[in-house]
Design an enzyme around this catalytic site. Structure first.
Site, PDB file in Angstrom:
ATOM      1  N   THR A 104     -27.890  14.769   6.864  1.00 48.27           N
ATOM      2  CA  THR A 104     -27.428  14.551   5.843  1.00 48.27           C
ATOM      3  C   THR A 104     -28.212  15.740   4.798  1.00 48.27           C
ATOM      4  OG1 THR A 104     -29.075  13.207   5.317  1.00 48.27           O
ATOM      5  CG2 THR A 104     -26.155  12.636   5.451  1.00 48.27           C
TER       6      THR A 104
HETATM    7  N1  ASP Z   1     -33.111  14.412   9.033  1.00 52.73           N
HETATM    8  C1  ASP Z   1     -31.834  14.150   8.861  1.00 52.73           C
HETATM    9  C2  ASP Z   1     -30.208  15.745   9.404  1.00 52.73           C
HETATM   10  O1  ASP Z   1     -30.296  15.359   7.710  1.00 52.73           O
HETATM   11  C3  ASP Z   1     -30.742  13.353   7.901  1.00 52.73           C
HETATM   12  C4  ASP Z   1     -30.046  12.671   8.063  1.00 52.73           C
HETATM   13  O2  ASP Z   1     -29.431  13.248   9.364  1.00 52.73           O
HETATM   14  O3  ASP Z   1     -29.708  11.806   7.524  1.00 52.73           O
HETATM   15  O4  ASP Z   1     -30.070  15.274  10.270  1.00 52.73           O
END
Ligand code: ASP
Length: 358
Positions: A104
């Site tokens: 995300t």
């Molecule tokens: N740090 C993670 C990523 O962006 C956070 C997530 O996936 O929510 O891979």
């Protein structure tokens, strides 16, 4: 219920492309510390195995691992690989729809990238590409990945008259255009939010749908995907109290091709930058202005007249404006190689004009 394992790639299926992220994350002590985890650990094929028993009858799934990273480490080469994989999938008559599992942190960059490079193609073919992710790692007791993945698979495979082909995102039971999803909180569990209204996954909201159609009507032609090593170098610089001209002059003799200025308020920047920004334009550096506030539009000649050649980003956030500028600079290079006199400003203006769904 149906089985999904190992369907032939030569029969109708939904393709699930894995990029990594928390949805593929593993915590070492998930019961006590679910937020202490490594992203991008579990293969996308295993994520599918976990939802196998609840996949609606008749949906066949094929997976492909494009990357397995923490998306804060997303690179431009990976965007190229993903964009090419999506285009290839869309062109494949056996692929009915595409799901992308993604971290995300940078899902907003990937969302705008896929819209600008594959959005028209997906719409013309009547196929949906759905981005999704998770806020809790895959082995957390209340992991949200499986339900997001299921929603994405369902949305990628529902009948076309319900919602046109295009590039969407699904999180937490809501769907939106992928270019409208962004992470706007550092720690909250519902951090990825739609920056414009969304629709409940099970029940498409008619006014949202007319907003989607308005965007799609104006998006008439996809931009080329830059080759892995041909992405123009573009940086984001933030204006702030005590800003110095050196923040700009530093780049004048570099290979930077563009700067996105994350300005204060309406996208204004510190007076200490003005002369060096004029010099940057003279050096051939492309300038785009946006706001660091995280919301609202940045409009031409507001709060004061723009430096010649500098474009306002409209509703694009700084990370989105950066991708849009990179794609515009690349499109300019390709257009000029083909003898067309289109500039990056022509391409960027086509992006900025896309309406915000209200
Ligand atoms: N740090 C993670 C990523 O962006 C956070 C997530 O996936 O929510 O891979």
């Amino acid at each position: 219920m149906s089985t999904i394992e190992n369907p032939s790639e030569n029969s109708p299926h939904i393709l699930v492309l894995g990029m990594g992220g928390t949805i593929a994350g593993l915590a070492s002590n998930p019961a006590a510390k679910p937020l202490q985890y490594e992203a991008g650990q579990v293969e996308v094929a295993s994520l599918l195995a976990h939802v196998r028993s609840v996949i609606p009858e008749g949906i066949s799934l094929v997976s492909k691992q494009v990357a397995n990273i923490n998306s804060r480490n997303l690179t431009e080469s990976l965007l190229t690989l993903l964009g090419e994989a999506v285009r290839e999938a869309l062109a494949n008559s056996f692929v009915q729809g595409v799901v992308v599992t993604h971290g995300t942190d940078t899902i907003e960059e990937t969302g705008v990238f896929l819209q600008m490079t594959c959005g028209k193609y997906a719409q013309n073919l009547g196929k949906r590409v759905i981005l999704t992710g998770a806020m809790l790692p895959s082995n957390a007791p209340k992991a949200d990945g499986p339900s997001n993945l299921l929603d994405a698979i369902r949305w990628a495979s529902t009948p076309i008259d319900n919602c046109p082909g295009g590039i969407y995102a699904v999180m937490d039971g809501r769907g939106c255009l992928a270019m409208d999803l962004a992470k706007r909180h550092g720690s909250a569990l519902n951090a990825p939010i739609q920056t414009s209204p969304s629709s409940s996954v099970g029940l498409i909201n008619p006014s949202w749908l007319s907003g989607v159609k308005a965007v799609q009507e104006l998006w008439t032609e996809d931009l080329p995907i830059p080759k892995e090593n041909e992405w123009p170098w573009v940086e984001i610089l933030t204006s702030h109290a005590g800003a110095r001209s050196e923040t700009i002059t530093h780049w004048l003799n570099s290979k930077v091709k563009g700067l996105v200025l994350a300005g204060t308020g309406m996208g204004g920047f510190h007076d200490a930058w003005r002369d060096s920004l004029v010099a940057a334009v003279k050096h051939g550096i492309a300038l785009v202005r946006t706001t660091r506030t995280g919301a609202g539009e940045t409009l031409a000649d507001l709060p004061e007249k723009d430096i010649g050649g500098c474009l306002a980003s409209g509703s694009l956030s700084a990370p989105r404006a950066r991708i849009a500028l990179q794609l515009s600079l690349n499109a300019e290079k390709q257009a000029q190689a083909a003898g067309k006199s289109l500039t990056w400003q022509d391409f960027f203006a086509r992006i900025v004009v896309l309406p915000v769904i209200r």
